[in-house]
Write an enzyme that holds these catalytic residues in place. Structure first.
Site, PDB file in Angstrom:
ATOM      1  N   GLU A 142      -3.148  -4.144  -9.817  1.00 36.51           N
ATOM      2  CA  GLU A 142      -1.735  -4.305 -10.219  1.00 36.51           C
ATOM      3  C   GLU A 142      -1.484  -5.557 -11.058  1.00 36.51           C
ATOM      4  O   GLU A 142      -0.565  -6.329 -10.780  1.00 36.51           O
ATOM      5  CB  GLU A 142      -0.840  -4.282  -8.959  1.00 36.51           C
ATOM      6  CG  GLU A 142      -0.962  -2.965  -8.205  1.00 36.51           C
ATOM      7  CD  GLU A 142      -0.345  -2.981  -6.813  1.00 36.51           C
ATOM      8  OE1 GLU A 142       0.325  -3.955  -6.457  1.00 36.51           O
ATOM      9  OE2 GLU A 142      -0.546  -2.007  -6.066  1.00 36.51           O
ATOM     10  N   GLU A 257      -4.168   5.980  -3.890  1.00 40.26           N
ATOM     11  CA  GLU A 257      -3.211   5.623  -2.823  1.00 40.26           C
ATOM     12  C   GLU A 257      -2.129   6.682  -2.689  1.00 40.26           C
ATOM     13  O   GLU A 257      -0.953   6.375  -2.497  1.00 40.26           O
ATOM     14  CB  GLU A 257      -2.580   4.253  -3.115  1.00 40.26           C
ATOM     15  CG  GLU A 257      -3.588   3.145  -3.291  1.00 40.26           C
ATOM     16  CD  GLU A 257      -2.978   1.746  -3.416  1.00 40.26           C
ATOM     17  OE1 GLU A 257      -1.771   1.586  -3.163  1.00 40.26           O
ATOM     18  OE2 GLU A 257      -3.724   0.819  -3.757  1.00 40.26           O
ATOM     19  N   ASP A 259       0.644   9.158  -1.737  1.00 37.74           N
ATOM     20  CA  ASP A 259       1.570   9.599  -0.696  1.00 37.74           C
ATOM     21  C   ASP A 259       2.823  10.099  -1.397  1.00 37.74           C
ATOM     22  O   ASP A 259       3.060   9.785  -2.563  1.00 37.74           O
ATOM     23  CB  ASP A 259       1.869   8.513   0.366  1.00 37.74           C
ATOM     24  CG  ASP A 259       2.216   7.150  -0.185  1.00 37.74           C
ATOM     25  OD1 ASP A 259       2.753   7.074  -1.293  1.00 37.74           O
ATOM     26  OD2 ASP A 259       1.965   6.141   0.514  1.00 37.74           O
TER      27      ASP A 259
HETATM   28  O1  G3I Z   1      -0.687 -10.665   8.337  1.00 39.13           O
HETATM   29  C1  G3I Z   1       0.285 -10.352   9.302  1.00 39.13           C
HETATM   30  C2  G3I Z   1      -0.372 -10.113  10.590  1.00 39.13           C
HETATM   31  O2  G3I Z   1      -0.955 -11.321  11.005  1.00 39.13           O
HETATM   32  C3  G3I Z   1       0.655  -9.597  11.600  1.00 39.13           C
HETATM   33  O3  G3I Z   1      -0.011  -9.256  12.769  1.00 39.13           O
HETATM   34  C4  G3I Z   1       1.380  -8.351  11.055  1.00 39.13           C
HETATM   35  C5  G3I Z   1       2.464  -7.900  12.001  1.00 39.13           C
HETATM   36  O4  G3I Z   1       3.462  -7.188  11.319  1.00 39.13           O
HETATM   37  O5  G3I Z   1       1.963  -8.664   9.820  1.00 39.13           O
HETATM   38  C6  G3I Z   1       0.974  -9.072   8.972  1.00 39.13           C
HETATM   39  O6  G3I Z   1       0.790  -8.708   7.682  1.00 39.13           O
HETATM   40  C7  G3I Z   1       1.213  -7.468   7.178  1.00 39.13           C
HETATM   41  C8  G3I Z   1       0.009  -6.751   6.585  1.00 39.13           C
HETATM   42  O7  G3I Z   1       0.427  -5.612   5.880  1.00 39.13           O
HETATM   43  C9  G3I Z   1      -1.006  -6.345   7.634  1.00 39.13           C
HETATM   44  O8  G3I Z   1      -0.431  -5.454   8.538  1.00 39.13           O
HETATM   45  C10 G3I Z   1       2.234  -7.769   6.111  1.00 39.13           C
HETATM   46  O9  G3I Z   1       3.411  -8.292   6.719  1.00 39.13           O
HETATM   47  C11 G3I Z   1       2.574  -6.533   5.357  1.00 39.13           C
HETATM   48  O10 G3I Z   1       3.422  -6.890   4.260  1.00 39.13           O
HETATM   49  C12 G3I Z   1       1.302  -5.903   4.825  1.00 39.13           C
HETATM   50  O11 G3I Z   1       1.659  -4.756   4.097  1.00 39.13           O
HETATM   51  C13 G3I Z   1       0.700  -4.158   3.268  1.00 39.13           C
HETATM   52  C14 G3I Z   1       1.163  -4.235   1.828  1.00 39.13           C
HETATM   53  O12 G3I Z   1       0.208  -3.605   1.001  1.00 39.13           O
HETATM   54  C15 G3I Z   1       1.343  -5.681   1.367  1.00 39.13           C
HETATM   55  O13 G3I Z   1       1.733  -5.714   0.062  1.00 39.13           O
HETATM   56  C16 G3I Z   1       0.565  -2.693   3.669  1.00 39.13           C
HETATM   57  O14 G3I Z   1       0.010  -2.613   4.972  1.00 39.13           O
HETATM   58  C17 G3I Z   1      -0.310  -1.949   2.690  1.00 39.13           C
HETATM   59  O15 G3I Z   1      -0.202  -0.572   2.904  1.00 39.13           O
HETATM   60  C18 G3I Z   1       0.146  -2.225   1.256  1.00 39.13           C
HETATM   61  O16 G3I Z   1      -0.787  -1.617   0.386  1.00 39.13           O
HETATM   62  C19 G3I Z   1      -0.568  -1.749  -1.010  1.00 39.13           C
HETATM   63  C20 G3I Z   1      -1.933  -1.768  -1.669  1.00 39.13           C
HETATM   64  O17 G3I Z   1      -2.738  -2.768  -1.122  1.00 39.13           O
HETATM   65  C21 G3I Z   1      -1.815  -1.929  -3.181  1.00 39.13           C
HETATM   66  N1  G3I Z   1      -0.931  -0.935  -3.743  1.00 39.13           N
HETATM   67  C22 G3I Z   1       0.373  -0.799  -3.126  1.00 39.13           C
HETATM   68  C23 G3I Z   1       0.219  -0.589  -1.622  1.00 39.13           C
HETATM   69  C24 G3I Z   1       1.557  -0.321  -0.967  1.00 39.13           C
HETATM   70  O18 G3I Z   1       2.388  -1.444  -1.050  1.00 39.13           O
END
Ligand code: G3I
Length: 345
Positions: A142, A257, A259
């Site tokens: 990205e 990815e 969905d």
């Molecule tokens: O790191 C903390 C963790 O310590 C804590 O336990 C947890 C509890 O809620 O939060 C934590 O981090 C989260 C992380 O996912 C791991 O679960 C973040 O808040 C959350 O924002 C993060 O979201 C991810 C997101 O990328 C971040 O931008 C999603 O799971 C993931 O599906 C999403 O994936 C992205 C791809 O990598 C790139 N393309 C877009 C896609 C969707 O946004």
């Protein structure tokens, strides 16, 4: 007993996504959450239905590189071990992104040189750790802007302060591909992007970059089209045209990815009509991929509606975006995808 558990895990040949995909010679993958692997229904569905996995978060910077001088591969290693135990390929995600970066990296001002050294070491350490185990990497993720379509996004890696190529466009991306290639010359190296699946200024800019890289021998093997679909009306003809021009460059395309987000009620349920339309979209997009031999993998961003970033990130009235419902029952989208993959290419 061993034979019985094998049957439970893999299912009858023509009745899974996995067997259907093997029939048409394509990889079928999904993003996974390491902490859910201990849930029996999660693990059995995953192993039965998919032949490729990608860590949804476990290979990102904040997880694998929590301190400047140490790496933590414990979560990501579990993904790789699960894949090895079930004869699945692993896609790596992702080495260079502007999100999910550790505080030690973003909290301090750094010079171009210092940042270059940190990024080179990160890429080489992570790719090196999984050399021979991760067959394809999203090297850069990205990097193009969401609003000023066609322009590079302003990020820590590009120009804030960047690794030193800020006036040379995609040169910083090129450097990253070279570093990854040095660390594992056999791995396939991908550029991955959101909202670039159809013909638009963003995909035009990526196309120009990839054509230039191929022309000058930069080691790039493919482009990932994320395909997070919302709105139920993707422009299928434009996506097909875009896939045609990218594969004509001699690179692979992976759908990385996928969905299809739906409007849901307070219980997370979508309407029967929308679920049908969703199934048609999975079918149409898989058919586009099968049309081009260069489209070699289809991956969904999770597989059960129980665990999906849709809803938690994209507004609480969206959901039901995947192939299985929250009780792991296959949805119409599952049947549509399986039946499409089961056809000859
Ligand atoms: O790191 C903390 C963790 O310590 C804590 O336990 C947890 C509890 O809620 O939060 C934590 O981090 C989260 C992380 O996912 C791991 O679960 C973040 O808040 C959350 O924002 C993060 O979201 C991810 C997101 O990328 C971040 O931008 C999603 O799971 C993931 O599906 C999403 O994936 C992205 C791809 O990598 C790139 N393309 C877009 C896609 C969707 O946004």
């Amino acid at each position: 007993m061993a034979a019985l558990s094998f049957l439970i895990l893999t299912g009858a040949p023509s009745h899974t996504l996995r067997s259907a995909a093997e029939h048409s010679g394509i990889l079928i993958g999904t993003a996974i959450r390491t902490q859910r692997l201990s849930e029996l229904a999660y693990a059995t569905t995953l192993a039965r239905e998919f032949n490729m996995v990608e860590a949804e978060d476990a290979m990102k910077w904040e997880v694998v590189h929590p301190r400047k001088d140490s790496f933590d591969f414990s979560q990501a290693d579990r993904v790789v071990a699960f894949a090895a135990g079930h004869n699945m390929k692993v896609r790596g995600h992702t080495l260079v992104w502007h999100r999910q970066l550790p505080a030690w990296l973003t909290n301090e001002k750094r010079s171009h040189d210092e940042l270059t050294e940190i990024l080179e070491r990160h890429i080489k350490t992570v790719v090196g750790h999984y050399r021979g185990q991760v067959f394809a990497w999203d090297v850069v993720n990205e990097a193009f802007d969401e609003v000023a379509l066609g322009r590079l996004r302003s990020t820590i890696w590009y120009d804030q302060p960047g690794i030193g190529f800020a006036r040379q466009g995609t040169a910083y991306i090129e450097r990253c591909f070279h570093w990854a290639h040095e660390a594992d010359p056999e791995a396939l190296l991908f550029y991955n992007e959101a909202g670039a699946q159809a013909i638009n200024p963003k995909s035009d800019a990526i196309y120009a970059m990839v054509r230039d890289f191929k022309h000058r021998g930069v080691p790039i093997d493919g482009v990932g089209f994320e395909l997070h679909i919302s709105g139920l009306h993707p422009d299928i003809a434009s996506i097909s045209q875009n896939m045609a021009r990218f594969t004509a460059l001699g690179i692979q395309v992976h759908i990385t990815e996928m969905d299809v987000a739906l409007q849901v009620d307070s219980n997370g349920n979508a309407t029967p009509q929308d679920l049908q339309r969703q199934a048609a979209i999975y079918r149409e997009l898989a058919s586009v991929c099968l049309r081009y031999p260069g489209c070699t993998a289809i991956q969904t961003w999770g597989f059960t509606d129980k665990y999906s970033w849709i809803g938690s990130h994209s507004g609480n009235r969206q959901g039901a975006a995947l192939l299985f419902d929250s009780q792991y029952r296959p949805k119409l989208s599952y049947e549509a995808l399986r039946d499409t993959l089961g056809r000859e290419r």
